[in-house]
Enzyme design. Structure first.
Site, PDB file in Angstrom:
ATOM      1  N   ALA A 246      41.083  51.266  42.155  1.00 29.80           N
ATOM      2  CA  ALA A 246      40.693  52.461  41.397  1.00 29.80           C
ATOM      3  C   ALA A 246      40.595  52.134  39.905  1.00 29.80           C
ATOM      4  O   ALA A 246      41.363  51.304  39.410  1.00 29.80           O
ATOM      5  CB  ALA A 246      41.709  53.571  41.645  1.00 29.80           C
ATOM      6  N   GLY A 248      37.305  52.211  40.693  1.00 28.62           N
ATOM      7  CA  GLY A 248      36.315  51.867  41.692  1.00 28.62           C
ATOM      8  C   GLY A 248      35.028  51.238  41.214  1.00 28.62           C
ATOM      9  O   GLY A 248      34.170  50.912  42.038  1.00 28.62           O
ATOM     10  N   ASP A 307      42.266  43.219  39.391  1.00 33.88           N
ATOM     11  CA  ASP A 307      42.256  43.878  38.087  1.00 33.88           C
ATOM     12  C   ASP A 307      43.644  44.485  37.934  1.00 33.88           C
ATOM     13  O   ASP A 307      43.894  45.617  38.345  1.00 33.88           O
ATOM     14  CB  ASP A 307      41.163  44.944  38.049  1.00 33.88           C
ATOM     15  CG  ASP A 307      40.987  45.564  36.663  1.00 33.88           C
ATOM     16  OD1 ASP A 307      41.795  45.255  35.771  1.00 33.88           O
ATOM     17  OD2 ASP A 307      40.057  46.359  36.489  1.00 33.88           O
ATOM     18  N   CYS A 360      42.514  44.620  31.341  1.00 38.30           N
ATOM     19  CA  CYS A 360      41.881  45.262  30.186  1.00 38.30           C
ATOM     20  C   CYS A 360      42.887  45.345  29.050  1.00 38.30           C
ATOM     21  O   CYS A 360      43.090  46.403  28.451  1.00 38.30           O
ATOM     22  CB  CYS A 360      41.313  46.635  30.554  1.00 38.30           C
ATOM     23  SG  CYS A 360      42.520  47.778  31.269  1.00 38.30           S
TER      24      CYS A 360
END
Length: 427
Positions: A246, A248, A307, A360
């Site tokens: 998510a 996504g 991620d 990130c």
């Protein structure tokens, strides 16, 4: 009378709630947007409240310095929040000076806990109007501890360039289901074609009303966020695993490339939103609600994407609240989670398969240090260096070892900050 003055106090109270929630805890903005005080506003008022709150958070550092210069002692936080949005209205939005002061005084007068401070609100704001503050100094735009970290990691010039982007509202980037449609969609969406390709548009408003949304031709995804999935270079006959999937965007990329995709996330609610996007795009993937580190499934995959959960400091252009919610202790705590998930992801890669790890985050402990430690303990994995420009990455983002350190100022107009490394498991 201006539109902003006509909007009135409820929208401004909602803006204060967003700012207060953002400064109190992570995910505070999302929580504030779900409350009746925001949801029950008219669409125009919601738009104003969100714009006011985000403008305040983007310039929070210099706003704080300006207020500290006018306050003999700290007022209650509720009063400070009224002053914060008052400064934003007076200097950063189209609100006339008298309206910025009047509505702020009205806000103070409207509640018993702040009523005694309405004179202070009036005096501070009028004083600032007489001697306007400087609200665009890059160094003051960022929390000092983060600015110091960025300077140490990337140099003073890079830190200044990165901090300067905090004040700028970003354009919207889109990923395409069919890259061959880039030119057509760029024309319809009045967008620039970025390497990858991605599209970048200055359009505002409800994205569901934009051209080609209903046909499932694109989805919103920052240009940097689209690069890690491209590094996997999945083929239609391959299997792909997206861990911590998510919201996504990367799942959509892998499925659009034709791979058989399994998307794993610990949040069932967030996976539901992933499934809704998959349906709109006409794509399919297997969804699994599980902790990526404890998932009992023994399948292995040609391509695995992790991620990992992180401090998210690289997303500050769209989410300026992350800068003020983050704490130094978060980075060390998250590094332990990332290490555990990376080891779990490695076990799910077929011999000869690929693993892409990304975060990130702008913090080296969550990126470069994670991969260095992983390679030291897993001799069956080696780096598979990215080529210059691969995946649409700016050449400035390519590190000597072939990993990517995507800094926000590496792309004209900005991009999210990411770290990404591609690894190969030995056959």
């Amino acid at each position: 009378m201006t539109e902003e003055r006509e909007i009135g106090l409820p929208a401004r109270r909602a803006a204060i709630d967003i700012v207060s929630s953002a400064l109190t805890r992570r995910a505070g903005v999302e929580e504030a947007l779900s409350r009746p005080g925001f949801r029950n506003l008219e669409p125009r008022d919601r738009g104003f409240a969100m714009a006011l709150a985000m403008a305040t958070l983007r310039r929070l550092g210099p706003i704080e310095l300006a207020l500290d210069g006018r306050l003999a002692k700290p007022p209650p936080e509720a009063v400070r929040n009224i002053l914060r949005i008052g400064v934003t209205q007076a200097f950063l939005m189209d609100t006339p000076a008298f309206a910025a002061v009047t509505t702020s005084v009205d806000l103070a007068a409207s509640h018993s806990s702040t009523r005694a401070f309405k004179g202070l609100v009036n005096g501070v704001l009028r004083g600032l109007l007489r001697e306007p503050p400087k609200l665009d100094d890059p160094e003051s735009l960022c929390p000092p501890w983060l600015y110091a970290r960025w300077s140490a990691a990337f140099g003073a010039e890079a830190a200044s360039a990165m901090a300067a982007l905090i004040a700028e509202e970003p354009a919207t980037d889109l990923s395409l289901k069919d890259p061959a449609q880039a030119e057509r969609l760029a024309g319809e969406l009045e967008a620039e074609i970025l390497p990858g390709p991605s599209l970048r548009t200055a359009r505002k408003g409800d994205v569901a009303a934009w051209p080609a949304y209903d046909e499932g031709a694109w989805w919103v995804q920052d240009a940097s966020a689209a690069i890690p999935a491209r590094l996997l270079d999945v083929k239609p006959d391959e299997s792909a695993l997206d861990l911590c999937a998510a919201p996504g965007g990367k799942t959509l990329q892998l499925a659009a490339a034709g791979a058989g995709v399994v998307a794993v996330d610990r949040s069932a609610a967030r996976l539901t939103r992933v499934a809704e996007n998959m349906t709109r795009m006409g794509l399919t993937a297997e969804s699994v609600t599980a902790d990526a580190g404890d998932w009992a499934d023994t399948r292995t995959f040609d391509a695995v994407l992790l991620d990992a959960p992180c401090s998210a400091t690289g997303t500050y252009r769209r989410h300026p609240d992350v800068l003020w919610a983050a704490r130094p202790s978060d980075i060390a705590a998250l590094a332990g989670v990332q290490s555990r998930l990376l080891d779990s992801a490695a076990e799910r890669v077929k011999p000869g398969g690929r693993l892409v790890y990304c975060v990130c985050s702008l913090e080296p402990e969550e990126g470069e240090a994670q991969i260095a430690a992983f390679l030291a303990r897993r001799k069956d994995f080696t780096l598979a260096p990215a080529a210059p420009g691969e995946g649409g990455a700016p050449e400035a983002s390519l590190r000597p070892d072939g990993t990517l350190r995507l800094l926000p100022h590496h792309r004209a107009g900005g991009q999210d900050g990411f770290y990404a490394a591609r690894l190969k498991r030995e056959s």
